[in-house]
Design an enzyme around this catalytic site. Sequence first.
Site, PDB file in Angstrom:
ATOM      1  N   HIS A  68      33.537  52.215 -27.689  1.00 47.76           N
ATOM      2  CA  HIS A  68      34.083  52.674 -26.417  1.00 47.76           C
ATOM      3  C   HIS A  68      34.624  51.505 -25.611  1.00 47.76           C
ATOM      4  O   HIS A  68      34.236  50.357 -25.814  1.00 47.76           O
ATOM      5  CB  HIS A  68      33.019  53.406 -25.598  1.00 47.76           C
ATOM      6  N   CYS A 176      25.117  49.002 -18.031  1.00 48.21           N
ATOM      7  CA  CYS A 176      25.706  48.223 -19.124  1.00 48.21           C
ATOM      8  C   CYS A 176      27.046  47.686 -18.653  1.00 48.21           C
ATOM      9  O   CYS A 176      27.542  48.078 -17.600  1.00 48.21           O
ATOM     10  CB  CYS A 176      25.859  49.066 -20.392  1.00 48.21           C
TER      11      CYS A 176
END
Length: 656
Positions: A68, A176
């Site tokens: 991603h 993250c």
Amino acid sequence: MSDTSGLITPALVDLYLAPEDKSEALYALAQRLVAEGRVADLDGFLADIAAREAQAPTGLGEGIGIPHCRSAHVTQPSLAFGRSPRGVDFDAPDGRPADLIFMIAAPDGADDEHLKILSALARRLMDPDFTGALRTADSPSAVAALVNGEEVPGAAAPAAPAGPQGALRLVAVTSCPTGIAHTYMAAKALELAAARVGAQIEVETQGSAGSTRLDPSVIAAADAVIFAHDVEVRDRARFAGKPTVDVGVKAGVNRADELVAEAARLAAEAGPAGAAAPAPARTAAAGEHWAQRLRKYLMTGVSYMIPFVAAGGLLIALGFAIGGYQIASAPSVLGHFDWTSQHSWAALLFQTGKTSFGFLVPILSGFIAYAIADRAALAAGIVGGAVSVAVGAGFLGGIVAGLAAGLLVLWMVRWRVPQAIAGIMPVVVIPLLSVALVGLLMFVVVGSPIASAMSGLTSWLNGLSGTNAILLGLLLGAMMAFDMGGPLNKVAYTFAAGALTTAGVNPDAGSLKVMAAVMAAGMTPPLGLALATVVRKRLFTPEERENGKAAWVLGASFITEGAIPFAAADPLRVIPAGILGSMTAGGLTMAFGSTLRAPHGGIWVLPLIGSPFLYVTAIAAGTVVTAGAVVLLKGMRKPAPAAHAPAAEPELVAAV
């Protein structure tokens, strides 16, 4: 359920994905996004995916891979799904190949609603029922319906079932770097782990979809805190005094049960909620060596210092370029500014840059302390850095002051104090005592010895010439290329950036030559490998040739990590070649006496480099040496076989 605005369509689903490796899998899924108009530039998007993969592997375990990224080449938030019968290696912690692969593509600045959908998907991937349904779906339409039809866009994930009265109460924060996938997967994993042991947990996800702050009353009632994060937790002081488990976000995904058990142990040791100390109490990150923590502290300080170095250095260089080196002795522009005078504008640039440079050491010191003990340590760290400047201890003193301030405050916040003074500890008592003690340390104890060491370092740098200068350039060049963005690379870069604080207004300061050598050495590995992919294409796979195109820009911009895909695939040939080229560039730069005040920028700051023609010559020589060496070494073995489809995604781990 609510419409998901076509996040995934049947055309974005491949139930029979059969790639040779991860690169081909990513290429195949990205092609579907391009064909559907979800991605405008295939190569650019693959380069962004590769950059995200370089931060950390995206294999979750249990047969799931989630490559991603956020990319300017994505036209709308999208998912492409592939099911691979034999699996694809995404470097999962359990070693299991991924048979379910979700490529999550989000545009830069994606709107909140779509990011909430991506967040919901990330949570659902932790649900065995959901992944089981994906494995048995018999058509692309069924997969698209499964993904699009089971989550209300923007709805919050269901909270963990409430435990019985007296059950363990936990709060957690997950985050993250991209804030898309791991943030929400870690949250879901922690919720499931807490439910399995009858604990209550509320999780604050600090991701791209925004975050709903935990209610202060929930935090106050919590028995312990879990931080699963790869970026700094926002407003960490809210969790004052709570027993804390502090780990990376991947641990939150893969070891949630262990983290809940550790939080329970710490809560039992601490006693009832609310009885702990009044300020943040950290635990060391699980499994992290002290040297890794020290490096993280130092790099936090350097990262906050760099904007001051860049702005100050470039303004000083512009001042010299416009007004000549005599501008250093110009009177203050405060009362002598002439709007029509070139000399006044040059003086303004120079004096503003010099003022910016005055913040370097205090900011370095303050944010080293901040990395250790959060905001409570900022005052002592910044004051310690300022004292370091006052006594002449420079950036070495700033490092010592920052470490001392952080460790001192970390100890102080663990004090158990009467409730009556708990409220003033973080705003009065801790700043007062820590600033006083760090001031005593720097003024009376270590300031003078470090100042002597800094004076010696400055004299040594300014006196470098001939063989000594070349040898230093060779050493720094080897360090820059050895791990291409890793610890040795960062040590060399930190030394050069820190040494800039000793340059003052001297246009030929040795520290300016060191900075020039480090940047030249950091540019040559990607440039050399890019050149090699052009002159000997047959020695490289199609995906490496695609990576070579991006490496031209990365190398020219002083991003050494552009060489990592090549080094990961063939380290025994690429790394030695890179070292030879970087040593060549570093040594020649020192021999030529080129200087640089900017800590970054690559060729884009070329007009501000001393002896620019010779500087470019040094970089060109290093590039040719790197290319020649890698071609020679690769030519000694059988040429790499061509892959079935090109891609720009390296199989590698993060370069920090």
